[in-house]
Design a protein around this motif. Sequence first.
Motif, mmCIF file in Angstrom:
data_model
loop_
_atom_site.group_PDB
_atom_site.id
_atom_site.type_symbol
_atom_site.label_atom_id
_atom_site.label_comp_id
_atom_site.label_asym_id
_atom_site.label_seq_id
_atom_site.Cartn_x
_atom_site.Cartn_y
_atom_site.Cartn_z
ATOM 1 N N SER A 126 49.456 49.298 7.674
ATOM 2 C CA SER A 126 48.615 48.392 6.888
ATOM 3 C C SER A 126 49.040 48.298 5.421
ATOM 4 O O SER A 126 48.868 47.261 4.778
ATOM 5 N N TRP A 127 49.626 49.363 4.872
ATOM 6 C CA TRP A 127 49.992 49.379 3.454
ATOM 7 C C TRP A 127 51.122 48.410 3.126
ATOM 8 O O TRP A 127 51.273 47.997 1.976
ATOM 9 N N ILE A 128 51.921 48.015 4.135
ATOM 10 C CA ILE A 128 53.029 47.089 3.880
ATOM 11 C C ILE A 128 52.501 45.745 3.398
ATOM 12 O O ILE A 128 53.041 45.134 2.467
ATOM 13 N N ASN A 129 51.428 45.266 4.026
ATOM 14 C CA ASN A 129 50.851 43.978 3.620
ATOM 15 C C ASN A 129 50.283 44.035 2.206
ATOM 16 O O ASN A 129 50.288 43.036 1.487
ATOM 17 N N ARG A 130 49.780 45.198 1.800
ATOM 18 C CA ARG A 130 49.259 45.329 0.435
ATOM 19 C C ARG A 130 50.390 45.394 -0.584
ATOM 20 O O ARG A 130 50.283 44.865 -1.691
ATOM 21 N N LEU A 131 51.481 46.041 -0.203
ATOM 22 C CA LEU A 131 52.618 46.165 -1.105
ATOM 23 C C LEU A 131 53.397 44.848 -1.212
ATOM 24 O O LEU A 131 53.876 44.478 -2.289
ATOM 25 N N LEU A 132 53.485 44.131 -0.100
ATOM 26 C CA LEU A 132 54.284 42.903 -0.044
ATOM 27 C C LEU A 132 53.457 41.750 0.515
ATOM 28 O O LEU A 132 53.683 41.293 1.640
ATOM 29 N N PRO A 133 52.510 41.231 -0.260
ATOM 30 C CA PRO A 133 51.704 40.096 0.198
ATOM 31 C C PRO A 133 52.526 38.803 0.166
ATOM 32 O O PRO A 133 53.625 38.768 -0.420
ATOM 33 N N PRO A 134 52.025 37.728 0.757
ATOM 34 C CA PRO A 134 52.769 36.454 0.783
ATOM 35 C C PRO A 134 53.162 35.940 -0.597
ATOM 36 O O PRO A 134 54.216 35.311 -0.731
ATOM 37 N N VAL A 135 52.350 36.194 -1.632
ATOM 38 C CA VAL A 135 52.660 35.678 -2.965
ATOM 39 C C VAL A 135 53.910 36.334 -3.552
ATOM 40 O O VAL A 135 54.538 35.794 -4.472
ATOM 41 N N ILE A 141 61.919 34.784 -0.975
ATOM 42 C CA ILE A 141 62.749 34.047 -0.026
ATOM 43 C C ILE A 141 63.248 32.750 -0.659
ATOM 44 O O ILE A 141 64.392 32.332 -0.443
ATOM 45 N N MET A 142 62.425 32.118 -1.479
ATOM 46 C CA MET A 142 62.854 30.904 -2.186
ATOM 47 C C MET A 142 64.021 31.213 -3.127
ATOM 48 O O MET A 142 64.983 30.448 -3.217
ATOM 49 N N VAL A 143 63.951 32.330 -3.806
ATOM 50 C CA VAL A 143 65.032 32.736 -4.707
ATOM 51 C C VAL A 143 66.325 32.968 -3.927
ATOM 52 O O VAL A 143 67.416 32.580 -4.363
ATOM 53 N N ILE A 144 66.212 33.598 -2.751
ATOM 54 C CA ILE A 144 67.389 33.864 -1.922
ATOM 55 C C ILE A 144 68.100 32.564 -1.575
ATOM 56 O O ILE A 144 69.322 32.451 -1.682
ATOM 57 N N GLY A 145 67.331 31.551 -1.146
ATOM 58 C CA GLY A 145 67.938 30.277 -0.772
ATOM 59 C C GLY A 145 68.525 29.528 -1.944
ATOM 60 O O GLY A 145 69.678 29.071 -1.905
ATOM 61 N N LEU A 146 67.760 29.418 -3.027
ATOM 62 C CA LEU A 146 68.203 28.616 -4.175
ATOM 63 C C LEU A 146 69.350 29.267 -4.941
ATOM 64 O O LEU A 146 70.182 28.573 -5.527
ATOM 65 N N SER A 147 69.408 30.583 -4.940
ATOM 66 C CA SER A 147 70.490 31.251 -5.671
ATOM 67 C C SER A 147 71.845 31.014 -5.013
ATOM 68 O O SER A 147 72.886 31.184 -5.648
ATOM 69 N N VAL A 253 59.632 42.472 5.512
ATOM 70 C CA VAL A 253 58.561 41.528 5.820
ATOM 71 C C VAL A 253 59.044 40.504 6.839
ATOM 72 O O VAL A 253 58.307 40.110 7.750
ATOM 73 N N GLU A 254 60.300 40.073 6.715
ATOM 74 C CA GLU A 254 60.896 39.161 7.693
ATOM 75 C C GLU A 254 60.883 39.815 9.073
ATOM 76 O O GLU A 254 60.585 39.166 10.082
ATOM 77 N N GLY A 356 68.764 25.295 1.854
ATOM 78 C CA GLY A 356 67.482 24.609 1.686
ATOM 79 C C GLY A 356 66.452 25.084 2.693
ATOM 80 O O GLY A 356 65.282 25.264 2.356
ATOM 81 N N PHE A 357 66.894 25.320 3.921
ATOM 82 C CA PHE A 357 65.986 25.834 4.952
ATOM 83 C C PHE A 357 65.418 27.190 4.547
ATOM 84 O O PHE A 357 64.234 27.479 4.751
ATOM 85 N N ILE A 358 66.293 28.055 4.008
ATOM 86 C CA ILE A 358 65.846 29.378 3.581
ATOM 87 C C ILE A 358 64.770 29.243 2.502
ATOM 88 O O ILE A 358 63.720 29.891 2.559
ATOM 89 N N CYS A 359 65.029 28.392 1.525
ATOM 90 C CA CYS A 359 64.067 28.181 0.443
ATOM 91 C C CYS A 359 62.739 27.653 0.971
ATOM 92 O O CYS A 359 61.668 28.131 0.602
ATOM 93 N N VAL A 360 62.815 26.653 1.855
ATOM 94 C CA VAL A 360 61.592 26.047 2.397
ATOM 95 C C VAL A 360 60.812 27.047 3.243
ATOM 96 O O VAL A 360 59.579 26.992 3.299
ATOM 97 N N ASN A 361 61.513 27.987 3.896
ATOM 98 C CA ASN A 361 60.802 29.023 4.657
ATOM 99 C C ASN A 361 59.921 29.859 3.746
ATOM 100 O O ASN A 361 58.825 30.281 4.128
ATOM 101 N N GLY A 362 60.399 30.117 2.523
ATOM 102 C CA GLY A 362 59.564 30.822 1.551
ATOM 103 C C GLY A 362 58.345 30.010 1.182
ATOM 104 O O GLY A 362 57.230 30.536 1.056
ATOM 105 N N LEU A 363 58.547 28.699 1.021
ATOM 106 C CA LEU A 363 57.423 27.808 0.717
ATOM 107 C C LEU A 363 56.433 27.766 1.868
ATOM 108 O O LEU A 363 55.209 27.745 1.664
ATOM 109 N N LYS A 364 56.945 27.777 3.104
ATOM 110 C CA LYS A 364 56.074 27.751 4.286
ATOM 111 C C LYS A 364 55.205 29.001 4.362
ATOM 112 O O LYS A 364 54.054 28.945 4.809
ATOM 113 N N ILE A 365 55.744 30.131 3.928
ATOM 114 C CA ILE A 365 54.944 31.364 3.919
ATOM 115 C C ILE A 365 53.751 31.213 2.984
ATOM 116 O O ILE A 365 52.631 31.613 3.312
ATOM 117 N N LEU A 366 53.986 30.618 1.818
ATOM 118 C CA LEU A 366 52.895 30.406 0.863
ATOM 119 C C LEU A 366 51.846 29.460 1.438
ATOM 120 O O LEU A 366 50.636 29.689 1.297
#
Length: 429
Positions: A126-135, A141-147, A253-254, A356-366
């Motif tokens: 359960s602590w993983i979700n608190r440490l790494l929430p969607p925000v 993930i957006m940074v990974i794609g755009l970089s 998280v992935e 672009g797909f990688i970046c959009v996947n980050g957006l989809k999580i949000l």
Amino acid sequence: MVEENSNMLLGTGDKPTALRWLLLAIQHVCAMFGATILVPIVVNTTAGADILSIPVALVSSGIGTLIYLICTRNRSPVYLGSSFAFIAPMVAGYAIGGTGSVFTALMIVGIVYVIISLIIRMTGPSWINRLLPPVVVGPMIMVIGLSLAPTAISSIGLDLEVVPWQSLFVAFISFLVTAIVAVRGKGILQVIPFLVGIVVGYIVAAALGMVDFSATLAAHVIEVPKFYMPFMSYNLNFAAVLTIVPIALVTMVEHVGDHKVLSEIIGRDLIEDPGLQRTLLGDGLATFVAALLGGPANTTYGENTSVVGMTRVASTYVIGLAAVIAIIFAFSGHLTAILTAIPGPVLGGISVLLYGFICVNGLKILIHNQVDFNNNKNVVVAATMLVLGLGGAALSFAYGDLSISISGMSLAAIVGVLLNLLVPEENHE
């Protein structure tokens, strides 16, 4: 429910033939192949050096998958392939400390996975979700794609004053075919749009005389991959470690997300059975062994999860057979030579979509998690991560002869986690 881990095919009551098993396994190989070989190609192109090898990436993918199946007691039909999340960190790590430091850092990533799996075994997940929430995960993930975007542009040649028309044409065809297959493809084609784009673009480039087949003609039928043994030239560089290892937070998280999706498909909660502690252990050991051989970090492949949903057969025996086929492919000299000769514009064309797909996947999580950006705390966390990750920010520390630098994605990930934990919730009173 999808039939899993048995000798029977869903809804038929019949035992599958050997040919049926083989065809199912080949579909999984096709699903993982394009992405798995792209990672070493993109890393080497971006760094301007031979850091990774395509055959070693295939071997480490196959061996890693078999290790995962053993660790999960043959209870989780997941395929592991090369992780895109580590592309930019590996390039940065190479610039800092050379090839040996990259693989040493990736081995530490595997160790981190193993340690976290042991913690989960004792405390629960359960602590993983608190440490790494969607925000935090979404912007990361957006940074990974755009970089990675500049790599696609330079591969096409769009950063040049005069772009050869052949390069533009080949890149456009590769892009267009990939896009059409991704949108309108049916069956297995829908799962492998990038592989289809590479094949079509490759053929067009060859027709225009842009492919050198001399290495292919000179290749042997069977060639042993050039494995790299980091322990023989060990290079523990703390700056490279801090550049690469924090990305494990994102891939973790992935990992959880892919297992949740697959759980819905097969009708059994893989987080409970075989358990997140076992799946993370398998992923961690797979990454450690991959780095030991000179391959990229492994990660769970959503493409193969899609194949399970499409074929409605979730047998771990099929996944294991696919892993063996991938290992066999790695020893084909002609296949390696053909893949190595893929022209840059082909890769550039499909990379425009891929990154672009990688970046959009980050957006989809949000969006999927309905992250509220009317909440200023969420705005602070996401905005800071995007600016640090894309702005080339770096922090350097020196103590005597020891020099440590944290930059780019790693800095964004660390700052994002800290901000989420330390910034208080917004007071609406």
